[in-house]
Design a protein around this motif. Structure first.
Motif: not given
Length: 196
Positions: A24-28, A31-34, A120-134
């Protein structure tokens, strides 16, 4: 000081990079991956501290001295950068370990000091969260690989020289896990499960 400090890190993230992760690439999940990346950095720090403490014990034994203070205490006060400097005599023969430690320190420091402020701005979009997770998964893999390589080249031989086997570490881990489970499996802990 007679007890062994054990931190266990499961050898994961080896075959397919995302096999062990929630994809998943949701907010949780971000945060869990962090949190997992910070945990992996802490496991690496613990391996560095164990190396320093065990070498202090070996030196004291060789010189016929008795340690007055717990040799783990100072290590747990130091940050990763200082710990890496202190283990340099043990890592200098392994340039790949030195490189891994340097990269891991850089990523750990970025995670702790800059990650949320800069990204933190990347967490707003699906694409940003996908990048953060990767990126966080890559950090987890780096920190795991560094700890495994450091342990294989430096820490494990020191432990073996003291008669601390992989089996002894596994037994200590199992004992600590059983104790923790017994301590935290209380009515208050499981009360919410009964009402479901």
């Amino acid at each position: 000081m007679d007890e062994l400090y054990v931190v266990r890190q499961e050898p994961t993230w080896r075959e397919e990079p995302d096999d062990e992760y929630d994809n998943d690439t949701d907010h949780k999940t971000v945060y869990a991956l962090f949190g997992l990346a910070i945990y992996k950095a802490n496991c690496l720090e613990h391996s560095l501290v164990n190396t320093l403490a065990l070498t202090k014990i070996i030196t004291a034994r060789e010189q016929g001295e008795q340690l007055i203070r717990d040799p783990w205490t100072q290590g747990f006060k130091d940050m990763m950068g200082k710990l890496i400097k202190r283990v340099e005599p043990h890592t200098s023969a392994y340039p790949e370990v030195v490189d891994d430690l340097t990269r891991s320190l850089k990523r750990r420091n970025d995670l702790v000091h800059n990650f949320w402020r800069e990204r933190i701005p990347e967490i707003i979009s699906d694409a940003g969260r996908t990048r953060l997770c990767a990126d966080l998964k890559a950090d987890c893999r780096l920190l795991t690989r560094t700890d495994e390589r450091f342990s294989a080249r430096v820490l494990d031989p020191i432990m073996e020289s003291m008669g601390i086997t992989a089996e002894a570490v596994e037994a200590q881990y199992a004992k600590e896990r059983r104790e923790a489970m017994a301590r935290y499996e209380t009515e208050a802990f499981t009360a919410g499960e009964d009402s479901a």
